[in-house]
Design an enzyme around this catalytic site. Structure first.
Site, mmCIF file in Angstrom:
data_model
loop_
_atom_site.group_PDB
_atom_site.id
_atom_site.type_symbol
_atom_site.label_atom_id
_atom_site.label_comp_id
_atom_site.label_asym_id
_atom_site.label_seq_id
_atom_site.Cartn_x
_atom_site.Cartn_y
_atom_site.Cartn_z
ATOM 1 N N LEU A 56 0.835 -1.207 0.000
ATOM 2 C CA LEU A 56 0.000 0.000 0.000
ATOM 3 C C LEU A 56 0.872 1.260 0.000
ATOM 4 O O LEU A 56 0.593 2.217 -0.721
ATOM 5 C CB LEU A 56 -0.932 0.003 1.224
ATOM 6 C CG LEU A 56 -1.773 1.263 1.388
ATOM 7 C CD1 LEU A 56 -2.672 1.499 0.169
ATOM 8 C CD2 LEU A 56 -2.609 1.208 2.666
ATOM 9 N N ASP A 88 10.505 3.475 12.825
ATOM 10 C CA ASP A 88 9.907 2.289 13.443
ATOM 11 C C ASP A 88 8.735 2.761 14.305
ATOM 12 O O ASP A 88 8.946 3.369 15.358
ATOM 13 C CB ASP A 88 10.989 1.592 14.287
ATOM 14 C CG ASP A 88 10.433 0.404 15.064
ATOM 15 O OD1 ASP A 88 9.222 0.128 14.967
ATOM 16 O OD2 ASP A 88 11.225 -0.240 15.778
ATOM 17 N N THR A 103 1.904 -7.694 9.092
ATOM 18 C CA THR A 103 0.803 -8.269 8.308
ATOM 19 C C THR A 103 0.904 -9.793 8.127
ATOM 20 O O THR A 103 0.128 -10.365 7.365
ATOM 21 C CB THR A 103 0.726 -7.604 6.922
ATOM 22 O OG1 THR A 103 2.000 -7.736 6.290
ATOM 23 C CG2 THR A 103 0.358 -6.140 7.021
ATOM 24 N N TYR A 117 -3.441 -11.429 14.810
ATOM 25 C CA TYR A 117 -3.327 -10.286 13.889
ATOM 26 C C TYR A 117 -4.560 -9.388 14.009
ATOM 27 O O TYR A 117 -4.428 -8.179 14.220
ATOM 28 C CB TYR A 117 -3.163 -10.794 12.453
ATOM 29 C CG TYR A 117 -3.336 -9.725 11.398
ATOM 30 C CD1 TYR A 117 -2.351 -8.764 11.172
ATOM 31 C CD2 TYR A 117 -4.484 -9.677 10.603
ATOM 32 C CE1 TYR A 117 -2.512 -7.779 10.202
ATOM 33 C CE2 TYR A 117 -4.650 -8.703 9.627
ATOM 34 C CZ TYR A 117 -3.662 -7.762 9.437
ATOM 35 O OH TYR A 117 -3.836 -6.791 8.471
ATOM 36 N N TRP A 142 -8.158 -8.004 1.932
ATOM 37 C CA TRP A 142 -7.645 -8.833 0.828
ATOM 38 C C TRP A 142 -6.834 -8.009 -0.179
ATOM 39 O O TRP A 142 -7.084 -8.033 -1.385
ATOM 40 C CB TRP A 142 -8.809 -9.534 0.113
ATOM 41 C CG TRP A 142 -9.534 -10.579 0.909
ATOM 42 C CD1 TRP A 142 -9.770 -10.581 2.260
ATOM 43 C CD2 TRP A 142 -10.143 -11.779 0.404
ATOM 44 N NE1 TRP A 142 -10.482 -11.705 2.614
ATOM 45 C CE2 TRP A 142 -10.729 -12.452 1.502
ATOM 46 C CE3 TRP A 142 -10.262 -12.353 -0.865
ATOM 47 C CZ2 TRP A 142 -11.407 -13.664 1.371
ATOM 48 C CZ3 TRP A 142 -10.950 -13.555 -1.006
ATOM 49 C CH2 TRP A 142 -11.506 -14.205 0.097
HETATM 50 N N1 LIG Z 1 -2.419 -7.224 3.015
HETATM 51 C C1 LIG Z 1 -3.718 -7.393 3.206
HETATM 52 O O1 LIG Z 1 -4.353 -8.273 2.626
HETATM 53 C C2 LIG Z 1 -4.455 -6.467 4.132
HETATM 54 C C3 LIG Z 1 -5.824 -6.682 4.355
HETATM 55 C C4 LIG Z 1 -6.515 -5.807 5.198
HETATM 56 C C5 LIG Z 1 -5.860 -4.761 5.795
HETATM 57 N N2 LIG Z 1 -4.526 -4.588 5.579
HETATM 58 C C6 LIG Z 1 -3.864 -3.452 6.232
HETATM 59 O O2 LIG Z 1 -3.450 -2.556 5.218
HETATM 60 C C7 LIG Z 1 -2.254 -1.886 5.624
HETATM 61 C C8 LIG Z 1 -1.202 -2.010 4.541
HETATM 62 O O3 LIG Z 1 -0.912 -3.386 4.367
HETATM 63 P P1 LIG Z 1 0.075 -3.915 3.238
HETATM 64 O O4 LIG Z 1 -0.594 -5.035 2.552
HETATM 65 O O5 LIG Z 1 0.643 -2.774 2.451
HETATM 66 O O6 LIG Z 1 1.225 -4.533 4.171
HETATM 67 P P2 LIG Z 1 2.752 -4.779 3.859
HETATM 68 O O7 LIG Z 1 2.992 -4.911 2.400
HETATM 69 O O8 LIG Z 1 3.170 -5.892 4.773
HETATM 70 O O9 LIG Z 1 3.418 -3.417 4.332
HETATM 71 C C9 LIG Z 1 3.556 -3.058 5.664
HETATM 72 C C10 LIG Z 1 4.832 -2.290 5.787
HETATM 73 O O10 LIG Z 1 4.994 -1.907 7.161
HETATM 74 C C11 LIG Z 1 6.350 -2.096 7.483
HETATM 75 N N3 LIG Z 1 6.544 -2.250 8.915
HETATM 76 C C12 LIG Z 1 6.503 -3.373 9.681
HETATM 77 N N4 LIG Z 1 6.786 -3.090 10.954
HETATM 78 C C13 LIG Z 1 7.020 -1.751 10.998
HETATM 79 C C14 LIG Z 1 7.373 -0.852 12.031
HETATM 80 N N5 LIG Z 1 7.561 -1.290 13.302
HETATM 81 N N6 LIG Z 1 7.529 0.452 11.740
HETATM 82 C C15 LIG Z 1 7.361 0.893 10.476
HETATM 83 N N7 LIG Z 1 7.044 0.103 9.445
HETATM 84 C C16 LIG Z 1 6.862 -1.216 9.714
HETATM 85 C C17 LIG Z 1 6.768 -3.333 6.734
HETATM 86 O O11 LIG Z 1 8.174 -3.355 6.606
HETATM 87 P P3 LIG Z 1 8.932 -4.765 6.562
HETATM 88 O O12 LIG Z 1 8.390 -5.473 5.365
HETATM 89 O O13 LIG Z 1 10.359 -4.349 6.456
HETATM 90 O O14 LIG Z 1 8.574 -5.463 7.838
HETATM 91 C C18 LIG Z 1 6.073 -3.111 5.399
HETATM 92 O O15 LIG Z 1 6.881 -2.384 4.505
HETATM 93 C C19 LIG Z 1 -1.869 -2.510 6.961
HETATM 94 O O16 LIG Z 1 -2.377 -1.707 8.003
HETATM 95 C C20 LIG Z 1 -2.605 -3.829 6.977
HETATM 96 O O17 LIG Z 1 -2.881 -4.275 8.299
HETATM 97 C C21 LIG Z 1 -3.812 -5.417 4.763
#
Ligand SMILES: NC(=O)c1ccc[n+]([C@@H]2O[C@H](COP(=O)([O-])OP(=O)(O)OC[C@H]3O[C@@H](n4cnc5c(N)ncnc54)[C@H](OP(=O)(O)O)[C@@H]3O)[C@@H](O)[C@H]2O)c1
Length: 299
Positions: free
Chosen positions: A14, A37, A63, A126, A153
């Site tokens: 995202l 962080d 995630t 989670y 998703w």
């Molecule tokens: N993916 C899904 O299907 C999904 C569904 C519903 C809601 N969401 C929500 O949507 C949002 C975006 O998700 P996404 O899919 O883009 O997730 P993502 O690709 O896993 O990205 C999350 C990012 O946060 C970083 N991160 C982890 N720990 C951190 C910390 N302590 N401080 C700063 N950054 C940190 C991660 O870095 P590293 O990779 O280096 O750890 C990663 O770059 C999240 O809030 C997630 O809960 C996601």
């Protein structure tokens, strides 16, 4: 610097689409996990004092849904303490926080799309950590200063996600078995990012909102759609049978909701964003992915 918006977790799927869709002229800064962080209260406090943005979009999250079951402290540090850290200093400095949450805050026993005010009941670590993050943010800032957007998703061209896993497996395996009794709304991160920028421009929108692409699919439906759309785009070249199976036949460490559609009507009106069917979003993501792949070597 007159910083309008700070984006955390900017190297996630995202975060990268937020970077790609940032409105021209809007002063924004994008920080990955190595730069900021969110679980570290001192780091968050120092960064927000130094950068003094008007708005923070918190796209940082832990995630790994299954790994969270064995790493609950880490999941809570990022997903619950992270928003709490942002909220504490945002409250003092008057910064608005837009935070992303998940359909996994619900238990999935519903039979109509979940509304923002419906009772929550996360099934795993989670979901529980994300729910705690929402609550801590809203308790500290209230709906005037905090906006929680729950989504579901997610898939983006740069991330690790279900459609990209299916694409890979369609090249490796001779048959796939995919869960058909869990239903949600596959959502492309690109239009979600655009909706978040629309939220940045509308400070009156606060509290809990829902945003996904429209329509419903099981993981099986989504896998079949990846095969069809992937074939049309030349990303899939083999015919691989895909069999529907119940979730009980594919046990994972974390339980998932059987039904997690989110009612997004109020959000679409508030953010003045168009409805896009999930299949159109999938096509968009796969088209972008194809554009990123190196050209095959000429014969
Ligand atoms: N993916 C899904 O299907 C999904 C569904 C519903 C809601 N969401 C929500 O949507 C949002 C975006 O998700 P996404 O899919 O883009 O997730 P993502 O690709 O896993 O990205 C999350 C990012 O946060 C970083 N991160 C982890 N720990 C951190 C910390 N302590 N401080 C700063 N950054 C940190 C991660 O870095 P590293 O990779 O280096 O750890 C990663 O770059 C999240 O809030 C997630 O809960 C996601």
């Amino acid at each position: 610097m007159n910083l309008h918006c700070l984006v955390t977790g900017a190297l996630g799927q995202l975060g990268r689409d937020l970077t790609a869709t940032c409105p021209p002229g809007l002063e924004a800064m994008f920080l990955g996990a190595d730069d900021l962080d969110v679980a570290d209260e001192d780091e968050v406090t120092a960064a927000l004092i130094r950068l003094a943005p008007r708005v923070v979009i918190n796209a940082a999250a832990y995630t790994a849904v299954d790994r969270a079951e064995s790493e609950p402290e880490r999941a809570h540090a990022v997903n619950a303490q992270g928003p709490a850290n942002l909220a504490r200093i945002a409250r003092i400095l008057g910064i608005r926080v837009i935070h992303i949450s998940t359909d996994y805050v619900f238990d999935g026993r519903g039979c109509r799309p979940y509304r923002p005010g419906d009772a929550t009941g996360p099934l795993g670590v989670y979901g529980a950590s994300k729910l705690a993050g929402e609550q801590r943010l809203l308790e500290a800032l209230g709906p005037q200063q905090a906006l929680v957007i729950r989504t579901a998703w997610l898939h983006g061209a740069t991330g690790a996600n279900f459609p990209k896993t299916i694409l890979r497996l369609l090249g490796e395996r001779d048959r796939l078995r995919v869960v058909a009794d869990q239903v949600g709304s596959p959502t492309w991160t690109r239009p979600l990012a655009q909706a978040l920028w629309a939220a940045v421009a509308r400070p009156q929108v606060g509290g809990i909102h829902h945003w996904t692409d429209a329509g419903a699919a099981s993981w099986y439906d989504l896998a079949v759609a990846v095969a069809e759309e992937g074939r049309a785009l030349g990303l899939v070249t083999r015919e691989v049978p895909i069999d529907p199976i119940p979730a009980s036949a594919y046990p994972l460490p974390a339980a998932r909701p059987h039904y997690s559609l989110l009612d997004c009507d109020a959000t679409r009106v508030a953010l003045e964003q168009p409805v896009r069917h999930w299949r159109e979003g999938l096509r968009g993501m796969l088209s972008e992915l194809r554009g990123r792949l190196p050209e095959p070597p000429a014969d």
